[in-house]
Scaffold this motif. Structure first.
Motif, short mmCIF file in Angstrom:
data_model
loop_
_atom_site.label_atom_id
_atom_site.label_comp_id
_atom_site.label_asym_id
_atom_site.label_seq_id
_atom_site.Cartn_x
_atom_site.Cartn_y
_atom_site.Cartn_z
N GLY A 1 67.26 5.04 11.65
CA GLY A 1 67.71 4.44 12.93
C GLY A 1 67.26 5.16 14.11
N ARG A 2 67.53 4.58 15.27
CA ARG A 2 67.32 4.88 16.53
C ARG A 2 68.53 4.89 17.45
NH1 ARG A 2 62.42 7.72 17.22
NH2 ARG A 2 60.84 7.03 16.08
N GLY A 3 68.65 6.06 18.30
CA GLY A 3 69.68 6.06 19.17
C GLY A 3 69.39 5.27 20.60
N GLU B 1 66.58 8.65 20.09
CA GLU B 1 67.06 9.60 19.07
C GLU B 1 66.61 8.85 17.52
OE1 GLU B 1 70.17 9.80 22.59
OE2 GLU B 1 69.16 8.22 21.12
N LYS B 2 66.10 10.08 16.82
CA LYS B 2 65.91 9.57 15.39
C LYS B 2 66.86 9.89 14.47
CE LYS B 2 61.61 10.11 14.28
NZ LYS B 2 60.40 10.68 13.49
N TRP B 3 67.34 8.92 13.67
CA TRP B 3 68.23 9.29 12.51
C TRP B 3 67.52 9.08 11.21
CZ3 TRP B 3 72.93 10.92 11.00
CH2 TRP B 3 73.49 10.62 9.79
N LEU B 4 67.58 10.21 10.48
CA LEU B 4 67.02 9.98 9.08
C LEU B 4 68.12 10.54 8.16
CD1 LEU B 4 63.38 11.67 9.43
CD2 LEU B 4 64.04 9.19 9.01
N LEU B 5 68.69 9.88 7.19
CA LEU B 5 69.67 9.98 6.44
C LEU B 5 69.67 11.23 5.68
CD1 LEU B 5 72.27 8.77 5.34
CD2 LEU B 5 71.11 7.92 3.38
#
Length: 298
Positions: free
Chosen positions: A212-214, A218-222
């Motif tokens: 996902g993206r903030g 901002e990058k979210w990688l589980l």
């Protein structure tokens, strides 16, 4: 201490929702008066109903864009609407959800999560605290936030997407609730700040996506960020009166991975439960829809 066994949990007795059939990498679902056909990557078995009956029953069909795994468009039958509301009444909960057809095939709720809404209501009610503080992270359109709020919690709802926060507010108002705290922010940034401030919560709800993206890109990688998030949450959880729920939807994450992560970051996990969430169609086929881990002090 690990849970003794893997649990399989599925919602029951919800007149407004039904998984009619699944298979061929698709699922056919009824939400209130409308029946939707949309992709489901885990439904690798054959359909039970013939294709002609799927086409006859579906009031909206999601078709992926060429070259995309997620985005697409809905093909609508004449009586289909862009948005509608359905009730959820179970245990002591009486909620109302707005549904809408998004370009990412989602409609606003994940029905398999109903077992967690009941759990949240029960755990909030059991806490010996006048107004338990509950934090819902990656909170989407807020069904879990509504369950906690209706049970009497002081709820903070965090999501990076402003549009789904607005959607959550509509659900809150449709359910006759108020005073949920809305936060549009990157989840990791928020929890880091809460830890620095020394804030704690009696309930934590985590629904992290695979990616996902903030709000500021901002990058979210589980697999990269979940350990840091759980470590921070171990500092945010009240030491005496508490509950925690975490769900994972990534196909590559088994329940045992989640169990190992919880063991690493939470020393005390009384009443722990670990397992899979699923939905059952009319033909008794069980569609897996993610893994969960939850524990509580009461």
């Amino acid at each position: 201490m690990h849970p003794n066994n893997l649990d399989l949990l599925s919602p029951e007795n919800w007149p407004s929702y039904e998984l009619i059939d699944s298979g061929g990498f698709e699922k056919l679902e009824r939400f209130g008066p409308f029946t939707l056909s949309r992709p489901e990557p885990q439904a690798i078995w054959p359909k039970s109903l013939p294709e002609s009956e799927w086409q006859q029953l579906a009031t909206a069909v999601f078709k992926r864009d060429k070259g995309s795994q997620e985005k697409g468009e809905w093909l609508l039958r004449p009586k289909m609407v862009e948005k509608w509301f359905i009730p959820y009444q179970q245990s002591s909960l009486n909620l109302t959800f707005k549904l809408s057809l998004s370009s990412f095939k989602h409609v606003g709720i994940f029905p398999e999560q109903a077992v967690n809404w009941t759990y949240i209501q029960q755990k909030v009610s059991a806490l010996p605290v006048e107004k338990p503080r509950v934090l819902n992270l990656f909170a989407y359109t807020g069904a879990a936030s509504l369950a906690a709020r209706q049970a009497g919690a002081d709820v903070t709802h965090v999501d990076a997407v402003r549009q789904v926060i607005s959607w959550s507010r509509e659900n809150m108002e449709a359910s006759g609730l108020d005073n949920i705290r809305w936060v549009v922010e990157d989840v990791l940034k928020f929890v880091r700040r809460e830890v620095r401030r020394g804030n704690t919560y009696h309930g934590l709800i985590l629904d992290p996506p695979a990616y996902g993206r903030g709000p500021e890109g901002e990058k979210w990688l589980l697999e990269e960020h979940l350990p840091e998030l759980l470590h921070a949450c171990s500092d945010l959880l009240d030491r005496e009166n508490y509950f925690l729920i975490s769900n994972l939807y990534s196909l590559g994450f088994s329940a045992l991975i989640l169990d190992n992560l919880m063991t690493a970051y939470f020393k005390n996990r009384p009443n722990a439960e670990l397992g899979e969430l699923y939905l059952t169609d009319r033909f008794a086929k069980r569609l897996p829809l993610g893994v969960f881990y939850r524990f509580s002090s009461h």
